[in-house]
Scaffold this motif. Structure first.
Motif, PDB file in Angstrom:
ATOM      1  N   ASN A  58       0.827  -1.206   0.000  1.00  0.00           N
ATOM      2  CA  ASN A  58       0.000   0.000   0.000  1.00  0.00           C
ATOM      3  C   ASN A  58       0.860   1.254   0.000  1.00  0.00           C
ATOM      4  OD1 ASN A  58      -2.400  -1.442   0.019  1.00  0.00           O
ATOM      5  ND2 ASN A  58      -2.556  -1.462   2.250  1.00  0.00           N
ATOM      6  N   GLU A  59       1.967   1.219   0.732  1.00  0.00           N
ATOM      7  CA  GLU A  59       2.859   2.374   0.784  1.00  0.00           C
ATOM      8  C   GLU A  59       3.496   2.640  -0.581  1.00  0.00           C
ATOM      9  OE1 GLU A  59       6.792   4.001   3.231  1.00  0.00           O
ATOM     10  OE2 GLU A  59       5.856   2.096   3.777  1.00  0.00           O
ATOM     11  N   GLU A  60       3.891   1.574  -1.275  1.00  0.00           N
ATOM     12  CA  GLU A  60       4.474   1.742  -2.609  1.00  0.00           C
ATOM     13  C   GLU A  60       3.440   2.301  -3.591  1.00  0.00           C
ATOM     14  OE1 GLU A  60       7.909  -1.763  -2.537  1.00  0.00           O
ATOM     15  OE2 GLU A  60       5.879  -2.212  -3.245  1.00  0.00           O
ATOM     16  N   GLN A  61       2.190   1.831  -3.485  1.00  0.00           N
ATOM     17  CA  GLN A  61       1.139   2.384  -4.340  1.00  0.00           C
ATOM     18  C   GLN A  61       0.953   3.872  -4.079  1.00  0.00           C
ATOM     19  OE1 GLN A  61      -2.624   0.367  -4.365  1.00  0.00           O
ATOM     20  NE2 GLN A  61      -1.763  -1.598  -4.982  1.00  0.00           N
ATOM     21  N   ARG A  62       0.965   4.258  -2.801  1.00  0.00           N
ATOM     22  CA  ARG A  62       0.824   5.681  -2.471  1.00  0.00           C
ATOM     23  C   ARG A  62       1.978   6.494  -3.040  1.00  0.00           C
ATOM     24  NH1 ARG A  62      -1.236   3.682   2.496  1.00  0.00           N
ATOM     25  NH2 ARG A  62       0.832   3.756   3.445  1.00  0.00           N
ATOM     26  N   ASP A  63       3.197   5.943  -2.960  1.00  0.00           N
ATOM     27  CA  ASP A  63       4.353   6.645  -3.521  1.00  0.00           C
ATOM     28  C   ASP A  63       4.177   6.884  -5.017  1.00  0.00           C
ATOM     29  OD1 ASP A  63       5.574   6.740  -1.080  1.00  0.00           O
ATOM     30  OD2 ASP A  63       6.968   5.088  -1.469  1.00  0.00           O
ATOM     31  N   ILE A  64       3.699   5.870  -5.715  1.00  0.00           N
ATOM     32  CA  ILE A  64       3.503   5.992  -7.167  1.00  0.00           C
ATOM     33  C   ILE A  64       2.401   7.004  -7.484  1.00  0.00           C
ATOM     34  CG2 ILE A  64       2.792   4.763  -9.258  1.00  0.00           C
ATOM     35  CD1 ILE A  64       4.115   2.253  -8.076  1.00  0.00           C
ATOM     36  N   LEU A  65       1.310   6.963  -6.714  1.00  0.00           N
ATOM     37  CA  LEU A  65       0.224   7.916  -6.939  1.00  0.00           C
ATOM     38  C   LEU A  65       0.692   9.350  -6.683  1.00  0.00           C
ATOM     39  CD1 LEU A  65      -2.790   5.995  -5.331  1.00  0.00           C
ATOM     40  CD2 LEU A  65      -2.257   6.249  -7.763  1.00  0.00           C
ATOM     41  N   ASN A  66       1.558   9.533  -5.698  1.00  0.00           N
ATOM     42  CA  ASN A  66       2.109  10.867  -5.431  1.00  0.00           C
ATOM     43  C   ASN A  66       2.992  11.332  -6.587  1.00  0.00           C
ATOM     44  OD1 ASN A  66       0.862  11.175  -2.934  1.00  0.00           O
ATOM     45  ND2 ASN A  66       2.557  10.256  -1.814  1.00  0.00           N
ATOM     46  N   ILE A  67       3.747  10.404  -7.161  1.00  0.00           N
ATOM     47  CA  ILE A  67       4.583  10.739  -8.322  1.00  0.00           C
ATOM     48  C   ILE A  67       3.710  11.179  -9.491  1.00  0.00           C
ATOM     49  CG2 ILE A  67       6.093   9.751 -10.103  1.00  0.00           C
ATOM     50  CD1 ILE A  67       7.299   7.983  -7.871  1.00  0.00           C
ATOM     51  N   ILE A  68       2.641  10.425  -9.741  1.00  0.00           N
ATOM     52  CA  ILE A  68       1.728  10.766 -10.842  1.00  0.00           C
ATOM     53  C   ILE A  68       1.123  12.144 -10.622  1.00  0.00           C
ATOM     54  CG2 ILE A  68      -0.442  10.118 -11.972  1.00  0.00           C
ATOM     55  CD1 ILE A  68       0.283   7.192 -11.366  1.00  0.00           C
TER      56      ILE A  68
END
Length: 221
Positions: A58-68
């Motif tokens: 979940n943390e990695e998904q959040r990191d990617i969404l923040n990048i987007i």
């Protein structure tokens, strides 16, 4: 992998295919670069997103969404899981809860409700079909629509503030729970972004949220 980040999509959503072996910190740089280069294609679109090729926390998904969010004006409406096991667990929980509701509150209606039709129930009701514009449901308990809700619904008609409305596709003209009324937004949701939602009353306001296992467990009948 020559191309560690691949973006595939249509007008409703995108699939991001990620390298399974690359270190995540390095992969984040590649993701930022890919979305930076592709930002003009997204503009201010609203889309669902899913990830393939790599299991993400979940943390990695959040990191990617923040990048987007940093690199584009794309608005990610939701993340779609591509995990059949998780989907099966959620489906089982939903089916069990709906069966529990039908056993304890007891009324089914099978068929589509057309404009001008009114369905009234002394108990909670489960409608297997669509509720079209101009149709109306009134229930002293909960209302569950296993289809598209585009008409008017009134749950908790005798003042039960714990009543709720659930629909597989939620776009009603009006929702009323006890003495509180909510109307449809000026811009209805796009058909391509349909998802199961629940409407409930809290602190004098009606909230409509995507259905989750946690919400199901918290339903107060």
């Amino acid at each position: 992998m020559n191309n560690p980040v691949i973006i595939k999509g249509n007008k409703y959503g995108i699939v991001v295919v990620l390298d399974a072996e690359m270190e995540f910190e390095e992969l984040k740089e590649k993701i930022a670069e890919k979305f930076r280069d592709s930002s003009k294609f997204f503009e201010k679109a609203q889309m669902a997103i899913s990830f393939e090729g790599r299991n993400l926390t979940n943390e990695e998904q959040r990191d990617i969404l923040n990048i987007i969010a940093d690199e584009t004006e794309l608005h990610v409406v939701c993340v779609i899981e591509n995990d059949p096991q998780k989907e099966e667990v959620f489906k089982k929980a939903l089916d069990e809860k709906l069966m529990e509701l039908s056993n304890t509150t007891g009324q089914f209606y099978k068929g589509n409700l057309r404009s001008g039709q009114v369905l009234e129930s002394e108990t909670s009701i489960i409608v297997i079909g669509d509720v079209n514009p101009g149709a109306r449901i009134v229930s002293k308990g909960n209302i569950i629509v296993l289809g598209s809700l585009k008409g008017t619904v009134f749950a908790g008609a005798t003042g039960n503030t714990n009543s709720f409305v659930l629909a597989l596709a939620m776009n009603p003209v009006q929702i009323r729970i006890a003495d509180t009324i909510a109307r449809a937004p000026d811009k209805p949701a796009k058909d391509g972004l349909k998802e199961t939602k629940i409407a409930f009353l809290e602190n004098g306001n009606i909230y409509i949220e995507p259905l989750s296992k946690e919400v199901l467990n918290d339903i107060n009948i």
